[in-house]
Design an enzyme around this catalytic site. Structure first.
Site, PDB file in Angstrom:
ATOM      1  N   GLU A  52      28.952  31.811  -0.297  1.00 23.25           N
ATOM      2  CA  GLU A  52      30.095  31.227  -1.496  1.00 23.25           C
ATOM      3  C   GLU A  52      29.153  30.259  -2.781  1.00 23.25           C
ATOM      4  O   GLU A  52      29.440  30.313  -3.974  1.00 23.25           O
ATOM      5  CB  GLU A  52      30.998  30.375  -1.226  1.00 23.25           C
ATOM      6  CG  GLU A  52      32.294  31.257  -0.410  1.00 23.25           C
ATOM      7  CD  GLU A  52      32.675  31.884   0.704  1.00 23.25           C
ATOM      8  OE1 GLU A  52      31.025  31.461   1.857  1.00 23.25           O
ATOM      9  OE2 GLU A  52      32.866  32.014   1.544  1.00 23.25           O
ATOM     10  N   PHE A 114      43.907  25.489  10.722  1.00 27.65           N
ATOM     11  CA  PHE A 114      43.000  25.996  10.361  1.00 27.65           C
ATOM     12  C   PHE A 114      42.106  26.134   9.461  1.00 27.65           C
ATOM     13  O   PHE A 114      42.661  26.411   7.945  1.00 27.65           O
ATOM     14  CB  PHE A 114      43.250  27.202  11.462  1.00 27.65           C
ATOM     15  CG  PHE A 114      42.073  28.368  10.910  1.00 27.65           C
ATOM     16  CD1 PHE A 114      41.036  28.522  11.559  1.00 27.65           C
ATOM     17  CD2 PHE A 114      41.902  29.724  10.184  1.00 27.65           C
ATOM     18  CE1 PHE A 114      40.060  29.196  11.937  1.00 27.65           C
ATOM     19  CE2 PHE A 114      41.357  30.257   9.948  1.00 27.65           C
ATOM     20  CZ  PHE A 114      40.162  30.071  11.355  1.00 27.65           C
ATOM     21  N   GLN A 115      41.207  26.622   8.656  1.00 28.82           N
ATOM     22  CA  GLN A 115      40.105  26.450   7.701  1.00 28.82           C
ATOM     23  C   GLN A 115      40.816  24.923   6.232  1.00 28.82           C
ATOM     24  O   GLN A 115      40.840  25.743   5.727  1.00 28.82           O
ATOM     25  CB  GLN A 115      40.502  28.116   7.334  1.00 28.82           C
ATOM     26  CG  GLN A 115      39.762  28.727   8.077  1.00 28.82           C
ATOM     27  CD  GLN A 115      38.858  29.460   7.974  1.00 28.82           C
ATOM     28  OE1 GLN A 115      39.812  30.243   6.637  1.00 28.82           O
ATOM     29  NE2 GLN A 115      37.979  30.646   7.790  1.00 28.82           N
ATOM     30  N   LYS A 164      48.079  27.956   0.190  1.00 25.94           N
ATOM     31  CA  LYS A 164      48.748  29.309  -0.864  1.00 25.94           C
ATOM     32  C   LYS A 164      49.998  29.237  -0.076  1.00 25.94           C
ATOM     33  O   LYS A 164      50.598  30.296  -1.152  1.00 25.94           O
ATOM     34  CB  LYS A 164      48.347  29.590   1.005  1.00 25.94           C
ATOM     35  CG  LYS A 164      48.455  31.405   1.308  1.00 25.94           C
ATOM     36  CD  LYS A 164      48.284  31.815   2.597  1.00 25.94           C
ATOM     37  CE  LYS A 164      48.685  33.214   3.020  1.00 25.94           C
ATOM     38  NZ  LYS A 164      48.979  33.835   4.565  1.00 25.94           N
ATOM     39  N   MET A 472       5.649  23.275  -4.114  1.00 22.47           N
ATOM     40  CA  MET A 472       5.891  22.168  -4.523  1.00 22.47           C
ATOM     41  C   MET A 472       5.381  20.502  -3.948  1.00 22.47           C
ATOM     42  O   MET A 472       5.352  19.683  -4.307  1.00 22.47           O
ATOM     43  CB  MET A 472       6.636  21.662  -5.416  1.00 22.47           C
ATOM     44  CG  MET A 472       7.190  20.380  -6.622  1.00 22.47           C
ATOM     45  SD  MET A 472       5.275  20.676  -7.986  1.00 22.47           S
ATOM     46  CE  MET A 472       6.578  21.110  -9.180  1.00 22.47           C
TER      47      MET A 472
END
Lengths: 575, 170
Positions: A52, A114-115, A164, A472
């Protein structure tokens, strides 16, 4: 669409089409199933990413390269939290993106479903604005507001969290509703005439003016106006890292980039100037060094579309709350030519005395590759960078003459940005040649998108400046921590050329010798049907100069490598 | 627009007028917390027009720091305006309830103080009473100070609210 009725997800996709969305960068998941289903029949093309974070950087690169908002679609929980680095990157750099996150059903919110992640609250400091959809019929209003907020004023990311049940629910509302944003204000079309008059007056008294152009000039499309103003005044122009391209860097009045690793002549000009006017920059700490000392004897003017920036880093003598283009247009009509001949002569002398240079002896130098790259850039070439030494050298050696041709994570300094940003830019500008200049450290953070680039046959060219170090940080340890290296050695790097070849459609080259640079770049340019990786094995321990140690004054700039015997104080500024 | 410098630490009262949308309080609180400012009191209630809410926030800090906080709060999408009323002519009020142990031998003196500050006794038992005091914050402080020699069980204060005087909008 079943039974002639639309779902929330179908309404959402319709709204995205109404906003002229071409691409959605996304990764699917359970809570976003209704939306991914609705995309099957949509005109919008879904670019399936491998992580993502890559999706958000792609949307960001697309937005910076085209000026149009980039769109991301991910699922709930980890899918959504993986977007946070990308949100920060876009927020810090004022990039318009709209991120859609799936969410568990409304009835399960707050129950550790869940999630489930509380994305609306956790992302608040990383976005310009955000929404949680609580009623299916509000989707069109929210989408319209989200795009308006993302692209107007000072652009930024907007997040929409979609439970959802809302995306799956029946939609019975209006697809073209009014916005409801009573608190959202933009500057007036015309800047305050009193500000214009005062700023014109200040210029009329100036003999050593400098214009500092930031990304605001690019966002408002004010490149022409800036050039006209600089030429009329006879005023030199320096830019921020993100402002590269706002003023042609091959122009005689260009000073190149200012700040920590900016050109010596830009920093010296700013130290010497009697007036500095920032247009669309926020006086970032990489630019100003030690805030109280920055241009303390000069007249300081700050023009910004975001009033929240006024006085935030340094107090100025005059502020103007305006869009860069309307401001520059108005000011252009109120100023005349200044007598800056002596000043420009002084600057020419600085440019001659302190040119950007590097030691050509020794192994393959990043600067050598970047000089070769600079020579083959045309008007439509886009350079995307990652973060670190290669980024600063690219900023120094790649001269950008056109807007939206330079993509780099400035405020956030996000490693892993360059490659996915280049993918997004290539999709948005299919006819442009897109080069990603990255380090071996940053590239490994998002290299999974090689699959995305290969599957979509995108001819993105990636130069990995491979010094097997987090260079760096290694430079700072060498300079300020007695060369005690800690956490910077990237032993175990893969053979990146072979890694590329493992993806069907991707090509890999290895570059070891300075004499091969031109040949390998030529071969990379010949690849037109997929991504191409150049694994450039560069000198391990080269250091970037000029350098202003963090928190030091511009006057204390180190123009070249100090002698080994010289003991340097640890910098007091942030990172 | 021009600028002034002010770094002395003082108390400030901000009035924030916001669209009544989800998350607006959290966004405002984050601006204060990110800059390390402690909110001393916070009053939120619906305004005359139910689509909007009024927040009255008191915080201590330099005028410069507060000015930055106001700019950041003011630019939030759901904030209509954010005003510092610290130095202005405004009507300021706070309400407090003080529960104090009041055995028979002390009750008279407590009630005398109560009467002096115009308090109402809103609960009275054999052992204790609850006084309701209303006024500006200084008056509430003074009353609480006078009661300190007795056994105060608990104090609940509403936090400061204010309204601009005359025709001016708060």
């Amino acid at each position: 669409m079943k039974d002639g009725k639309m779902s929330g997800a179908e309404a959402l996709v319709k709204c995205l089409e109404n906003e002229d969305v071409e691409y959605i960068f996304g990764l699917s998941g359970g809570a976003a199933l209704p939306i991914f289903d609705a995309l099957v029949d949509a005109k919008i093309r879904l670019i399936l990413v491998r992580h993502e974070q890559g999706a958000v950087h792609m949307a960001d690169g697309y937005a910076r390269a085209t000026g149009k908002p980039g769109v991301v679609l991910v699922t709930s929980g980890p899918g959504a939290t993986n977007t946070m680095t990308g949100l920060l990157t876009a927020h810090m750099d004022s990039v318009p993106i709209v991120v859609l996150t799936g969410q568990t059903i409304t009835a399960m919110l707050g129950k550790d479903a869940f999630q489930e992640a509380d994305v609306f609250n956790t992302t608040m400091p990383l976005v310009k604005h955000s929404y949680m959809v609580r009623e299916t019929n509000t989707i069109p209003r929210i989408v319209r507001e989200a795009f308006h907020i993302a692209r107007s004023g000072r652009p930024g990311p907007v997040l929409i969290d979609l439970p959802k049940d809302q995306s799956a629910g029946a939609f019975e509302g209006d697809l073209y509703p009014d916005m409801d944003l009573p608190g959202y204000r933009l500057p007036d079309e015309q800047p305050d005439p009193a500000d214009i008059a005062a700023i014109a007056e200040a210029f009329s008294k100036s003999r050593r003016p400098v214009i500092l152009a930031g990304q605001g000039v690019l966002i408002s499309g004010a490149g022409e106006e800036l050039r006209a103003l600089a030429e009329k005044l006879g005023a030199p122009v320096t830019t921020t890292l993100l402002g590269k391209g706002a003023f042609p860097e091959n122009h005689a009045l260009s000073l190149g980039m200012l700040g920590m690793h900016g050109t010596a002549y830009a920093n010296k000009a700013v130290v010497e100037c009697d007036l500095i006017m920032s247009v669309g920059s926020r006086f970032d700490d990489r630019i100003i060094g030690q805030a109280p000392q920055f241009c303390r004897d000069a007249v300081r003017i700050h023009v910004d579309v975001d009033r929240g920036e006024f006085g935030r880093m340094i107090p100025c003598d005059r502020y103007c709350y305006a869009d860069a283009r309307s401001f520059l247009t108005a000011l252009l009509a109120h100023v005349g030519s200044l007598d800056t001949a002596d000043w420009l002569e002084q600057i020419e002398a600085l440019k001659k005395r302190y040119p950007l240079t590097y030691r050509k002896r020794g192994g393959l130098k990043m600067q050598h590759i970047l000089t070769a790259l600079n020579e083959r850039m045309d008007d439509d070439t886009i350079i995307a960078t990652d973060v670190g030494q290669h980024q600063m050298w690219a900023a120094q050696f790649c001269k950008i003459d056109h807007p939206r041709c330079w993509l780099s994570s400035g405020g956030a300094g996000t490693m892993g940005y360059g490659f996915p940003a280049a993918i997004g830019a290539q999709l948005g500008r299919p006819n442009s040649r897109v080069w990603a200049v990255v380090g071996d450290g940053g590239f490994q953070m998002t290299l999974s998108e090689l699959a995305t680039a290969a599957v979509n046959k995108l001819p993105v060219k990636v130069i990995i400046m491979n010094n097997s170090y987090l260079g760096m940080v290694r430079q700072w340890q060498t300079m300020f921590y007695d060369d005690r290296k800690s956490g910077v050695d990237l032993e175990g790097n893969p053979d990146f050329a072979r890694l590329a070849e493992a993806y069907t459609g991707a090509r890999g080259f290895t570059l070891r010798r300075a004499g091969d640079v031109k040949r390998i770049l030529d071969r990379a340019e010949e690849v037109t049907d997929g991504p191409c990786i150049i694994n450039a094995i560069v000198e391990k321990t080269d250091n970037v100069f000029p350098m202003i140690p963090a928190g030091a004054k511009l006057e204390d700039m180190l123009i070249r490598e100090p002698k080994k015997t010289e003991k340097l104080e640890k910098p007091t500024g942030s990172t | 627009m021009t600028d002034t410098n002010n770094t002395a630490e003082t108390g400030h009262t901000l009035s924030v007028y916001v669209a009544n949308k989800p998350g607006v309080l959290a966004r405002i609180a984050q601006v204060f917390s990110r800059r390390g400012y402690n909110i001393d009191s916070l009053v939120v209630s619906p305004s005359m027009d139910g689509r909007y809410s009024r927040m009255t926030i008191t915080a201590k800090g330099s005028a410069d720091g507060l000015d930055q906080i106001m700019r950041q709060v003011g630019k939030l999408v759901d904030v209509l305006h954010c005003t510092d009323h610290s130095d202005e002519e405004a009507v300021v009020r706070e309400l407090a309830m003080v529960k104090v142990m009041a055995p028979a031998d002390q009750r008279a003196e407590i009630l005398q103080i109560s009467e002096h500050f115009g308090c109402k006794t809103v609960d009275l038992t054999e052992a204790s009473l609850i006084m309701l005091i209303e006024g500006n914050c200084g008056k509430v402080d003074a009353c609480v100070n006078m009661l300190k020699k007795f056994k105060i069980v608990e104090i609940v204060r509403t936090g400061k609210v204010l309204m601009a005087r005359g025709q001016e909008e708060t």
